[in-house]
Design an enzyme around this catalytic site. Sequence first.
Site: not given
Ligand code: KIV
Length: 270
Positions: A50-51, A119, A121, A188
């Site tokens: 989500d970056s 993924k 968080e 991270e």
């Molecule tokens: O959104 C992202 O790019 C990430 C990083 C861990 C690379 O979650």
Amino acid sequence: MTQDAQAAVTVPRLHEFKQQGRKIVALTAYDFLFARLLDAAGVDLVLVGDSAAQVAAGRESTLPMTMDEALYHCRMVRRGIRRALLVADMPFMSYQITPEEALRNAARFFKEAEVDALKLEGGAAIAETIHRITRAGMPVMGHLGLTPQSVRKFGGYGLQAKDEGAAEQLRVDALALQEAGAFAVTLEKIPAELARRVSAELEIPTIGIGAGPDCDGQVLVLYDLLGLFEEFRPRFVRRYAELGEVVRDACRRYGDDVRAGKFPGPQESY
Ligand code: KIV
């Protein structure tokens, strides 16, 4: 590439990599073109992070990313990948409200974008949700330490788990994620020594970003590594190219040629 190196990367293979002490190579991608280049370069795990909200869409944080935006990026990346494991970040508030809503949103990534894994968080607080998603056959990677979706709570993007209490909490959270069925955990921006201890204790692989050399794999944001995202540069980034400068220079030279009437020339005309 050998036959083994060409074989598709699966969740069980990532576990074998950890057992064999073979480091996992991960990078982010947000579109078809870069996904294809990463896959050809032998990257094991491609993350549609989500970056994208920051480095591709120019937003200030990852918080505004929507499900539809995330799915659009995933569909583009899917078309570029043959070998790597394709993992998608679930956007902020697409999985935190109820496990049922999380399950429904998780399924959209598999049905509409054909990703291989997700993924999420967070630690013990989302273990039940991770359990529900993995029980339905959708692999999940956890993400601990500096979790950018909590930037407002942290008040910035600083180092996490600095004191003993926070380090122990991260360890407990990592074990909770493993217990819930997560196949890997991203760590991270935490002290390298803590990442080393957690990586040694977990059976599942850890993928570090700003977490030192002893994680089972490493991930970086692609545009950071390529020198394309120049707004800020965390200490944990190593730039392997300065493509921002290359692109600016190419576009400047094109502009000069157009203004001088030198482009197109006879070879570029019909
Ligand atoms: O959104 C992202 O790019 C990430 C990083 C861990 C690379 O979650």
